[in-house]
Design a protein around this motif. Structure first.
Motif, PDB file in Angstrom:
ATOM      1  N   TYR A 264     -30.130   6.200  16.203  1.00 59.58           N
ATOM      2  CA  TYR A 264     -31.233   6.550  17.101  1.00 59.58           C
ATOM      3  C   TYR A 264     -31.248   8.034  17.466  1.00 59.58           C
ATOM      4  O   TYR A 264     -32.133   8.480  18.199  1.00 59.58           O
ATOM      5  N   GLY A 265     -30.257   8.784  17.009  1.00 63.05           N
ATOM      6  CA  GLY A 265     -30.230  10.195  17.363  1.00 63.05           C
ATOM      7  C   GLY A 265     -30.101  10.397  18.863  1.00 63.05           C
ATOM      8  O   GLY A 265     -29.271   9.770  19.520  1.00 63.05           O
ATOM      9  N   GLU A 266     -30.949  11.274  19.414  1.00 58.57           N
ATOM     10  CA  GLU A 266     -30.853  11.581  20.843  1.00 58.57           C
ATOM     11  C   GLU A 266     -31.664  10.630  21.726  1.00 58.57           C
ATOM     12  O   GLU A 266     -31.744  10.824  22.938  1.00 58.57           O
ATOM     13  N   ALA A 267     -32.271   9.597  21.138  1.00 58.08           N
ATOM     14  CA  ALA A 267     -33.038   8.611  21.930  1.00 58.08           C
ATOM     15  C   ALA A 267     -32.076   7.743  22.750  1.00 58.08           C
ATOM     16  O   ALA A 267     -30.891   7.643  22.460  1.00 58.08           O
ATOM     17  N   TYR A 268     -32.616   7.130  23.787  1.00 57.45           N
ATOM     18  CA  TYR A 268     -31.891   6.199  24.659  1.00 57.45           C
ATOM     19  C   TYR A 268     -30.631   6.823  25.276  1.00 57.45           C
ATOM     20  O   TYR A 268     -29.532   6.262  25.178  1.00 57.45           O
ATOM     21  N   PRO A 269     -30.735   7.973  25.930  1.00 55.18           N
ATOM     22  CA  PRO A 269     -29.549   8.551  26.579  1.00 55.18           C
ATOM     23  C   PRO A 269     -29.118   7.695  27.768  1.00 55.18           C
ATOM     24  O   PRO A 269     -29.938   7.028  28.415  1.00 55.18           O
ATOM     25  N   VAL A 270     -27.826   7.709  28.052  1.00 52.79           N
ATOM     26  CA  VAL A 270     -27.315   6.976  29.215  1.00 52.79           C
ATOM     27  C   VAL A 270     -27.044   7.921  30.384  1.00 52.79           C
ATOM     28  O   VAL A 270     -26.649   7.477  31.460  1.00 52.79           O
ATOM     29  N   ALA A 271     -27.215   9.205  30.134  1.00 47.44           N
ATOM     30  CA  ALA A 271     -27.034  10.209  31.197  1.00 47.44           C
ATOM     31  C   ALA A 271     -27.895  11.414  30.845  1.00 47.44           C
ATOM     32  O   ALA A 271     -28.424  11.529  29.736  1.00 47.44           O
ATOM     33  N   GLY A 272     -28.062  12.306  31.797  1.00 47.90           N
ATOM     34  CA  GLY A 272     -28.814  13.519  31.513  1.00 47.90           C
ATOM     35  C   GLY A 272     -28.055  14.402  30.532  1.00 47.90           C
ATOM     36  O   GLY A 272     -26.833  14.285  30.366  1.00 47.90           O
TER      37      GLY A 272
END
Length: 300
Positions: A264-272
């Protein structure tokens, strides 16, 4: 002919009374258990049964005692019925054995001329009664084996569930609506690489053990990165890291068709992505473990 009277069923009746009195509410009962108790009372009232089949009647009494005890403990209806069915068959066996021996005794008291006639008739009845008794014993043995197999299957399932829970706890898995998720952090890969470190391989081994012990479960391996660098580079890196985990699992014996991957690359981050520590949290691989025999829901 005088028949000696004794009551081997008295312990069972006393035991049933104790079980009933010990419960604060009425024990579980079933129609089959009630029928079996009726059969038992009828057999108890037959002098031939207590005289000619004391051993078989004692076994029937003990079997009914077990069924009544299960009812008093409020065990499941299925278990109570299995025990009641076993007792019912043993009661039938005692009755048939008593009938056979009673027939043989009557033949012995008849006159010689009538003996021959009665012997042929009673022998045939005795043979039929013996066949019925043997069939009743076979059915009782089958019912007992079925009950034992069901109990063994339940114990095995409970043991597997306990083992899985312990393994997932060791992997710090978290329960989600998609299934249990195991997260491999950035530190388990080489810097900006898709190669597992020794610690990462150790975690993969634990996951492979989980899959070996649970052959009806599959995994979806999802790779993620932070927002640093180009989007294409991040997408490719996340996919390669997911595939690195897949390859490690395959080398450890997990079938390829049980493993799916997605980057997913940088999609769906869990933090900033505003600090080094937060970006490190976003650089991760998540492994979703399916429920047994079920597909993994798509990411929303």
């Amino acid at each position: 002919m005088k028949i000696k009277q004794f009551n081997p069923a008295l312990p069972a009746l006393l035991a049933m009374a104790v079980f009933v009195a010990a419960c604060s509410s009425a024990p579980t009962t079933t129609s089959l258990l009630d029928q079996t108790r009726g059969d038992f009372m009828a057999a108890q009232g037959n002098p031939a049964v207590t005289s000619y089949a004391p051993v078989e009647f004692k076994q029937a009494s003990e079997a009914l005692e077990q069924a009544s005890a299960a009812a008093a403990r409020k065990d499941s209806q299925e278990k109570v019925d299995k025990l009641a069915y076993l007792a019912k068959q043993k009661i039938a066996t005692a009755q048939e054995v008593a009938k056979q021996k009673s027939a043989e005794a009557e033949v012995g008291t008849a006159g010689k001329q009538r003996d021959q006639v009665r012997l042929e008739a009673r022998t045939q009845e005795a043979d039929q009664a013996k066949l019925k008794a043997e069939e009743a014993q076979r059915q009782a043995a089958a019912a007992q084996a079925q009950a034992q197999n069901a109990d063994a299957a339940t114990r095995d399932a409970q043991a597997r569930a306990a083992a899985l829970e312990a393994q997932l706890a060791d992997l710090s898995a978290k329960k989600t609506e998609r299934g249990m998720i195991i997260t491999l952090g950035d530190v388990l890969f080489g810097t900006d690489q898709a190669r597992l470190t020794p610690d990462g391989m150790q975690t993969a081994r634990k996951l492979a053990d989980v899959l070996a012990n649970n052959p009806k479960r599959t995994v979806l391996i999802e790779g993620f990165t932070d927002s640093t660098g180009g989007a294409d580079h991040n997408l490719a890196l996340s996919q390669r890291r997911a595939e690195a985990v897949r390859n490690a699992l395959q080398e450890m014996g997990v079938a390829r068709d049980r493993i799916a991957t997605r980057g997913y690359g940088e999609a769906y981050p869990v933090a900033g992505n505003d600090s080094a520590s937060n970006r490190q949290l976003n650089r991760r691989v998540e492994i979703v473990l399916s429920e047994e025999g079920s597909a993994i829901p798509a990411r929303r």
